[in-house]
Design a protein around this motif. Structure first.
Motif, PDB file in Angstrom:
ATOM      1  N   GLY A  93       1.154  -1.822   0.002  1.00 11.54           N
ATOM      2  CA  GLY A  93      -0.429   0.128  -0.338  1.00 11.54           C
ATOM      3  C   GLY A  93       0.831   1.339  -0.080  1.00 11.54           C
ATOM      4  N   GLY A  94       1.387   1.751   0.632  1.00  6.42           N
ATOM      5  CA  GLY A  94       2.504   2.895   1.588  1.00  6.42           C
ATOM      6  C   GLY A  94       2.118   3.707   1.269  1.00  6.42           C
ATOM      7  N   ARG A  95       1.065   4.039   0.540  1.00  7.82           N
ATOM      8  CA  ARG A  95       0.075   5.698   1.281  1.00  7.82           C
ATOM      9  C   ARG A  95      -0.974   6.005   2.057  1.00  7.82           C
ATOM     10  NH1 ARG A  95      -0.527   6.619  -4.670  1.00  7.82           N
ATOM     11  NH2 ARG A  95      -1.785   8.051  -3.830  1.00  7.82           N
ATOM     12  N   ASP A  96      -0.306   7.374   2.137  1.00 11.57           N
ATOM     13  CA  ASP A  96      -1.364   7.835   3.160  1.00 11.57           C
ATOM     14  C   ASP A  96      -2.727   8.599   2.923  1.00 11.57           C
ATOM     15  OD1 ASP A  96       1.089   7.813   4.566  1.00 11.57           O
ATOM     16  OD2 ASP A  96       1.928   9.468   4.506  1.00 11.57           O
ATOM     17  N   ARG A  97      -3.722   7.246   1.941  1.00 11.50           N
ATOM     18  CA  ARG A  97      -4.456   7.723   1.764  1.00 11.50           C
ATOM     19  C   ARG A  97      -5.884   8.628   2.781  1.00 11.50           C
ATOM     20  NH1 ARG A  97      -3.058   3.130  -1.426  1.00 11.50           N
ATOM     21  NH2 ARG A  97      -3.060   3.395  -3.420  1.00 11.50           N
ATOM     22  N   THR A  98      -5.832   7.444   4.080  1.00 12.94           N
ATOM     23  CA  THR A  98      -6.620   7.910   4.446  1.00 12.94           C
ATOM     24  C   THR A  98      -6.690   8.802   6.008  1.00 12.94           C
ATOM     25  OG1 THR A  98      -6.619   5.005   5.331  1.00 12.94           O
ATOM     26  CG2 THR A  98      -7.939   6.260   6.656  1.00 12.94           C
ATOM     27  N   ARG A  99      -5.467   8.975   6.399  1.00 13.48           N
ATOM     28  CA  ARG A  99      -4.597   9.817   6.739  1.00 13.48           C
ATOM     29  C   ARG A  99      -5.646  11.688   6.103  1.00 13.48           C
ATOM     30  NH1 ARG A  99      -1.050  14.265   6.759  1.00 13.48           N
ATOM     31  NH2 ARG A  99      -0.006  12.975   4.809  1.00 13.48           N
ATOM     32  N   GLU A 100      -4.664  11.209   4.778  1.00 12.12           N
ATOM     33  CA  GLU A 100      -5.461  13.276   4.287  1.00 12.12           C
ATOM     34  C   GLU A 100      -6.929  12.587   4.149  1.00 12.12           C
ATOM     35  OE1 GLU A 100      -3.233  11.849   0.851  1.00 12.12           O
ATOM     36  OE2 GLU A 100      -1.578  11.952   1.392  1.00 12.12           O
ATOM     37  N   LEU A 101      -7.487  11.742   4.092  1.00 14.85           N
ATOM     38  CA  LEU A 101      -8.798  11.744   4.080  1.00 14.85           C
ATOM     39  C   LEU A 101      -9.537  12.766   5.631  1.00 14.85           C
ATOM     40  CD1 LEU A 101     -11.860  11.204   2.059  1.00 14.85           C
ATOM     41  CD2 LEU A 101     -11.382   9.142   3.612  1.00 14.85           C
ATOM     42  N   LEU A 102      -9.026  11.719   6.268  1.00 13.30           N
ATOM     43  CA  LEU A 102      -9.232  12.019   7.457  1.00 13.30           C
ATOM     44  C   LEU A 102      -9.498  14.044   8.257  1.00 13.30           C
ATOM     45  CD1 LEU A 102      -9.749   9.963   8.209  1.00 13.30           C
ATOM     46  CD2 LEU A 102      -9.770   9.193  10.121  1.00 13.30           C
ATOM     47  N   GLU A 103      -8.117  13.856   8.029  1.00 14.24           N
ATOM     48  CA  GLU A 103      -7.263  16.022   7.879  1.00 14.24           C
ATOM     49  C   GLU A 103      -7.854  16.545   7.336  1.00 14.24           C
ATOM     50  OE1 GLU A 103      -3.019  14.802   9.598  1.00 14.24           O
ATOM     51  OE2 GLU A 103      -3.049  15.274   7.712  1.00 14.24           O
ATOM     52  N   GLY A 104      -8.696  15.418   5.695  1.00 10.16           N
ATOM     53  CA  GLY A 104      -9.110  17.104   4.920  1.00 10.16           C
ATOM     54  C   GLY A 104     -11.225  16.574   4.784  1.00 10.16           C
ATOM     55  N   PRO A 105     -10.865  16.331   3.210  1.00 11.95           N
ATOM     56  CA  PRO A 105     -13.068  16.835   3.743  1.00 11.95           C
ATOM     57  C   PRO A 105     -13.737  16.029   4.474  1.00 11.95           C
ATOM     58  CG  PRO A 105     -12.018  15.269   1.985  1.00 11.95           C
ATOM     59  CD  PRO A 105     -10.265  15.691   2.352  1.00 11.95           C
ATOM     60  N   ALA A 106     -13.168  15.188   5.299  1.00 11.83           N
ATOM     61  CA  ALA A 106     -13.502  14.122   5.967  1.00 11.83           C
ATOM     62  C   ALA A 106     -14.196  14.171   7.371  1.00 11.83           C
ATOM     63  CB  ALA A 106     -13.423  12.356   6.582  1.00 11.83           C
ATOM     64  N   ARG A 107     -12.759  15.367   7.718  1.00 11.12           N
ATOM     65  CA  ARG A 107     -13.080  15.879   8.685  1.00 11.12           C
ATOM     66  C   ARG A 107     -14.102  16.196   9.657  1.00 11.12           C
ATOM     67  NH1 ARG A 107      -8.456  19.661  11.209  1.00 11.12           N
ATOM     68  NH2 ARG A 107      -7.364  18.563   9.587  1.00 11.12           N
ATOM     69  N   PRO A 108     -15.816  16.938   8.973  1.00 12.31           N
ATOM     70  CA  PRO A 108     -17.030  17.076   9.828  1.00 12.31           C
ATOM     71  C   PRO A 108     -16.993  15.852  10.050  1.00 12.31           C
ATOM     72  CG  PRO A 108     -16.407  18.671   7.614  1.00 12.31           C
ATOM     73  CD  PRO A 108     -15.089  17.868   8.100  1.00 12.31           C
ATOM     74  N   HIS A 109     -16.915  14.550   9.597  1.00 15.48           N
ATOM     75  CA  HIS A 109     -17.358  13.855   9.791  1.00 15.48           C
ATOM     76  C   HIS A 109     -16.276  12.080  10.767  1.00 15.48           C
ATOM     77  CE1 HIS A 109     -20.792  15.217   6.550  1.00 15.48           C
ATOM     78  NE2 HIS A 109     -19.695  15.009   5.943  1.00 15.48           N
ATOM     79  N   ILE A 110     -15.823  13.013  11.686  1.00 16.00           N
ATOM     80  CA  ILE A 110     -14.651  12.229  11.913  1.00 16.00           C
ATOM     81  C   ILE A 110     -15.331  10.994  13.130  1.00 16.00           C
ATOM     82  CG2 ILE A 110     -14.477  13.823  14.374  1.00 16.00           C
ATOM     83  CD1 ILE A 110     -11.471  12.341  12.033  1.00 16.00           C
ATOM     84  N   PHE A 111     -16.235  11.608  12.997  1.00 13.45           N
ATOM     85  CA  PHE A 111     -16.887  10.318  14.172  1.00 13.45           C
ATOM     86  C   PHE A 111     -16.989   9.158  13.313  1.00 13.45           C
ATOM     87  CE2 PHE A 111     -18.106  14.497  16.198  1.00 13.45           C
ATOM     88  CZ  PHE A 111     -16.848  14.217  17.475  1.00 13.45           C
ATOM     89  N   LEU A 112     -18.462   9.114  12.632  1.00 13.58           N
ATOM     90  CA  LEU A 112     -17.966   7.823  11.564  1.00 13.58           C
ATOM     91  C   LEU A 112     -17.186   7.255  10.798  1.00 13.58           C
ATOM     92  CD1 LEU A 112     -21.074   9.772  10.128  1.00 13.58           C
ATOM     93  CD2 LEU A 112     -21.139   7.840  11.779  1.00 13.58           C
ATOM     94  N   THR A 113     -15.992   8.338  11.163  1.00 11.17           N
ATOM     95  CA  THR A 113     -15.067   7.642   9.403  1.00 11.17           C
ATOM     96  C   THR A 113     -14.176   6.625  10.417  1.00 11.17           C
ATOM     97  OG1 THR A 113     -13.422   9.541  10.309  1.00 11.17           O
ATOM     98  CG2 THR A 113     -14.031   9.845   8.360  1.00 11.17           C
TER      99      THR A 113
END
Length: 332
Positions: A93-113
């Protein structure tokens, strides 16, 4: 843009919309408009997962998810987080997809993420779990609320392996999440309680009976999950919610705790649907604004997490204490 490999991942890993429906899962649910809205929740998760597991880049994910109606958008982010988590932790895998998602557009939905991370855990070997939670910077409630990942794992197992986890009431093998294996089963049961709401189509009598079939030490956490699901996802009218409140009995503070967490998640995302307002009033006699104030004044989201209980459970206990006088008055 999808790649050939991404399409193959989607084909072999993504469940179909029909397969997450109540009829396909064999749940004893009578189809109604309300149950159709509940079924839309796992379907929204599947949509988010399909887009992510194909390897769609963050820019594209954000714009696809924006097309989901606000009431269901957080659930689609659950699925997106699930897909990105699987991609990130699988070998190569070697990527930071999840971190970038949670620090970015998913931040308002952090509980659900966090719940989406739990869905990924249900599909990954345990040795890979140590890599599922990214290190986040500048994200509120991290890592305190990461226990919702274990909650998500419990929900997933109950929803997709109902015979084992609900009918046979199996208990999970402890895992040292956040260094606390002793709390793992409790967080798991909180998610299992949420699943009971869906498995029984939001029928208050059936949900209460399902909780009652579990051993007494597990019921408190199950009831908190029921309170969260009934308020966040909806599915019951005013009369049904009133019946649910009566059925909770001595576990009323746990039910109300779930309501508060649901309100916290909805208000934090910036969208509070009508069914959340209804559940707040019927289940607690308080408005959404008042319940958010309860959450804020009891908050235990930062600080030293080395005490006897996780900060997550300390927050839960402070919320419970707000509703114990109500339970005592009702019993007298």
């Amino acid at each position: 843009m999808s790649t050939v490999i991404g399409v193959l991942r989607k084909r072999f890993l993504a469940p179909s919309l029909a397969s997450v429906g109540f009829a396909e899962r064999g749940f004893p649910v009578t189809p109604t408009d309300a149950t159709a809205r509940l079924e839309a929740v796992p379907q929204a998760v599947v949509c988010g997962f399909e887009w992510a597991i194909e390897g769609a880049p963050l820019w594209e994910m954000e714009r696809r998810l924006a097309l989901i109606e606000p009431e269901q958008r957080g659930f689609a982010y659950e699925g997106a987080t699930m897909g990105y988590t699987i991609l990130d932790v699988m070998p190569g895998g070697g990527r930071d997809r999840t971190r970038e998602l949670l620090e970015g557009p998913a931040r308002p939905h952090i509980f659900l993420t966090y719940i989406g991370i739990g869905f990924a855990m249900a599909r990954l070997p345990r040795p890979l779990w140590k890599n599922v939670l990214p290190e986040l910077t500048g994200v509120a409630y991290h890592p305190t609320m990461s226990w919702l990942a274990v909650d998500g794992y419990g929900f997933d197992r109950a929803y997709f392996d109902t015979r084992r986890w609900v009918d046979e009431q199996a208990e999970p093998v402890p895992y040292p999440w956040a260094g606390r294996p002793e709390y793992f089963a409790r967080a798991f049961d909180q998610g299992l309680g949420r699943a009971l709401w869906f498995i029984n189509g939001g029928d208050p009598a059936a949900v209460a009976a399902a909780v009652e079939r579990f051993a007494e030490p597990r019921r408190a956490d199950l009831w908190s999950g029921v309170g969260l699901a009934s308020t966040f996802a909806g599915g019951a009218d005013r009369a049904g919610l009133a019946r649910l409140r009566r059925s909770a009995g001595e576990y009323y503070p746990e039910l109300a705790l779930g309501v508060v967490f649901a309100v916290k998640g909805r208000t934090y995302s910036g969208h509070v649907p009508a069914h959340t307002h209804l559940a707040a009033g019927v289940l607690t006699d308080l408005s959404v604004q008042e319940l958010r104030a309860v959450s804020d004044r009891t908050e235990a989201a930062d600080g030293d997490d080395t005490g006897e209980l996780p900060l997550y459970e300390l927050w839960r206990e402070r919320i419970r204490s707000e509703f114990r006088p109500v339970a005592r008055r009702a019993a007298s």
